[in-house]
Design a protein around this motif. Structure first.
Motif, PDB file in Angstrom:
ATOM      1  N   ALA A   1      -1.772   0.090  -6.317  1.00 23.41           N
ATOM      2  CA  ALA A   1      -0.944   0.681  -7.372  1.00 23.41           C
ATOM      3  C   ALA A   1       0.533   0.649  -6.983  1.00 23.41           C
ATOM      4  O   ALA A   1       1.402   0.356  -7.823  1.00 23.41           O
ATOM      5  CB  ALA A   1      -1.385   2.115  -7.644  1.00 23.41           C
ATOM      6  N   LEU A   2       0.825   0.935  -5.726  1.00 17.08           N
ATOM      7  CA  LEU A   2       2.211   0.894  -5.271  1.00 17.08           C
ATOM      8  C   LEU A   2       2.769  -0.522  -5.362  1.00 17.08           C
ATOM      9  O   LEU A   2       3.911  -0.725  -5.800  1.00 17.08           O
ATOM     10  CB  LEU A   2       2.311   1.409  -3.838  1.00 17.08           C
ATOM     11  CG  LEU A   2       2.006   2.889  -3.621  1.00 17.08           C
ATOM     12  CD1 LEU A   2       2.005   3.222  -2.135  1.00 17.08           C
ATOM     13  CD2 LEU A   2       3.016   3.765  -4.364  1.00 17.08           C
ATOM     14  N   ARG A   3       1.984  -1.483  -4.954  1.00 19.48           N
ATOM     15  CA  ARG A   3       2.434  -2.875  -5.065  1.00 19.48           C
ATOM     16  C   ARG A   3       2.617  -3.254  -6.530  1.00 19.48           C
ATOM     17  O   ARG A   3       3.558  -3.971  -6.892  1.00 19.48           O
ATOM     18  CB  ARG A   3       1.440  -3.808  -4.392  1.00 19.48           C
ATOM     19  CG  ARG A   3       1.421  -3.655  -2.867  1.00 19.48           C
ATOM     20  CD  ARG A   3       0.463  -4.631  -2.216  1.00 19.48           C
ATOM     21  NE  ARG A   3       0.914  -6.001  -2.371  1.00 19.48           N
ATOM     22  CZ  ARG A   3       1.791  -6.596  -1.547  1.00 19.48           C
ATOM     23  NH1 ARG A   3       2.297  -5.936  -0.522  1.00 19.48           N
ATOM     24  NH2 ARG A   3       2.147  -7.844  -1.757  1.00 19.48           N
ATOM     25  N   GLY A   4       1.733  -2.739  -7.378  1.00 17.80           N
ATOM     26  CA  GLY A   4       1.875  -3.004  -8.805  1.00 17.80           C
ATOM     27  C   GLY A   4       3.139  -2.407  -9.385  1.00 17.80           C
ATOM     28  O   GLY A   4       3.706  -2.942 -10.356  1.00 17.80           O
ATOM     29  N   ASP A   5       3.608  -1.313  -8.794  1.00 17.20           N
ATOM     30  CA  ASP A   5       4.857  -0.681  -9.223  1.00 17.20           C
ATOM     31  C   ASP A   5       6.083  -1.337  -8.579  1.00 17.20           C
ATOM     32  O   ASP A   5       7.210  -0.897  -8.804  1.00 17.20           O
ATOM     33  CB  ASP A   5       4.855   0.810  -8.864  1.00 17.20           C
ATOM     34  CG  ASP A   5       3.967   1.632  -9.787  1.00 17.20           C
ATOM     35  OD1 ASP A   5       3.567   1.112 -10.848  1.00 17.20           O
ATOM     36  OD2 ASP A   5       3.673   2.796  -9.445  1.00 17.20           O
ATOM     37  N   GLY A   6       5.846  -2.352  -7.760  1.00 16.37           N
ATOM     38  CA  GLY A   6       6.958  -3.098  -7.177  1.00 16.37           C
ATOM     39  C   GLY A   6       7.436  -2.616  -5.827  1.00 16.37           C
ATOM     40  O   GLY A   6       8.493  -3.050  -5.347  1.00 16.37           O
ATOM     41  N   HIS A   7       6.687  -1.726  -5.183  1.00 14.02           N
ATOM     42  CA  HIS A   7       7.104  -1.209  -3.873  1.00 14.02           C
ATOM     43  C   HIS A   7       6.699  -2.174  -2.759  1.00 14.02           C
ATOM     44  O   HIS A   7       5.496  -2.401  -2.560  1.00 14.02           O
ATOM     45  CB  HIS A   7       6.448   0.145  -3.589  1.00 14.02           C
ATOM     46  CG  HIS A   7       6.870   1.244  -4.499  1.00 14.02           C
ATOM     47  ND1 HIS A   7       8.053   1.932  -4.344  1.00 14.02           N
ATOM     48  CD2 HIS A   7       6.242   1.787  -5.585  1.00 14.02           C
ATOM     49  CE1 HIS A   7       8.152   2.855  -5.292  1.00 14.02           C
ATOM     50  NE2 HIS A   7       7.078   2.793  -6.056  1.00 14.02           N
ATOM     51  N   PRO A   8       7.629  -2.720  -1.997  1.00 15.43           N
ATOM     52  CA  PRO A   8       7.245  -3.418  -0.771  1.00 15.43           C
ATOM     53  C   PRO A   8       6.631  -2.411   0.201  1.00 15.43           C
ATOM     54  O   PRO A   8       7.059  -1.256   0.263  1.00 15.43           O
ATOM     55  CB  PRO A   8       8.580  -3.963  -0.238  1.00 15.43           C
ATOM     56  CG  PRO A   8       9.509  -3.937  -1.409  1.00 15.43           C
ATOM     57  CD  PRO A   8       9.077  -2.771  -2.238  1.00 15.43           C
TER      58      PRO A   8
END
Length: 241
Positions: free
Chosen positions: A104-111
């Motif tokens: 989910a974090l990666r989906g939100d664009g967080h490296p």
């Protein structure tokens, strides 16, 4: 770009398996011909060397020798593999819920980055673990000769992400003074108690379930420094196996 998130590993993404480590080290002692309780104690006493200097075979040879043992190469190899098998099991124990949060974090664009005070067998097991493919950067103390809360290890992770430390969020349970270390270099710090309530005196934001993190990262928040989080005291360093 959403803010990079830097995670601790043990007691943050996976259980620390502390009791299992002691049991496995005791079994390794039998394999190399020394007293189990003495090898377990020696492992605890040399935690810093194991985090930043010795690989698993060096550890076995050095500590067994100090305890009067003279293990053969075959015995050392067998004991080392026994320890590596535990490292693989611990990393493979990551929950589906935790993997979903990372996705989910990666989906939100967080490296995503990892900073772990870990011995060589964990670093060796990492590339084949379910966690590895979710992270852009992984920094292990055994690989870089640095351990939290040394500021240099946080700077290194941020550098590998291509950002400054102040642009990062750090998430950890608080062992080894890691929260104060992250705050000292300018990272915004969140404490997690999902696996262990390691640093209850930390005064910054916390959450009990990693699943709360994506929503928290969408909210406005400010960094908290070590003096505000721990008024009047310095963080102690907790031993890690």
């Amino acid at each position: 770009m959403s803010r990079p998130v830097v995670f601790d590993l043990f007691h943050t993404l996976v259980q620390g398996a502390d009791e299992a480590r002691d049991r496995v080290v005791g079994e390794m002692a039998i394999m190399v011909g020394v007293a189990p309780a003495e090898l377990v104690a020696a492992y605890h006493a040399t935690w810093r060397d194991r985090l930043v200097r010795w690989d698993v075979e060096e550890t076995i040879r050095i500590l067994a020798g100090r305890l009067g043992g003279t293990p053969t190469n075959e015995q050392v190899t067998r004991a080392g593999e026994h320890r590596r098998a535990l490292a693989r099991r611990v990393l493979d124990s990551v929950s589906t819920a935790t993997l979903d949060v990372l996705d989910a974090l990666r989906g939100d664009g967080h490296p995503l980055a990892l900073i772990s005070n870990a011995t060589s067998e964990t670093a060796q097991a990492w590339p084949q673990s379910p966690l590895a493919q979710r992270f852009d950067v992984a920094v292990f103390s055994c690989d870089v000769g640095l351990a939290k809360p040394d500021p240099a290890i946080y700077h290194l992770a941020a550098e590998r992400l291509g950002v400054g430390p102040a642009e990062c969020v750090f998430v950890g349970d608080g062992a080894d003074g890691e929260l104060a270390g992250a705050a000292a270099v300018g990272m915004t710090v969140f404490r997690t108690t999902e696996h262990n309530d390691t640093d209850p005196s930390w005064g910054g934001p916390l959450f009990a379930t990693l699943g709360d993190l994506p929503a928290k990262l969408r909210e406005p928040f400010t960094a908290i420094g070590p003096s505000a989080a721990h008024p009047g005291r310095r963080d102690s360093v907790k031993q890690r196996q």
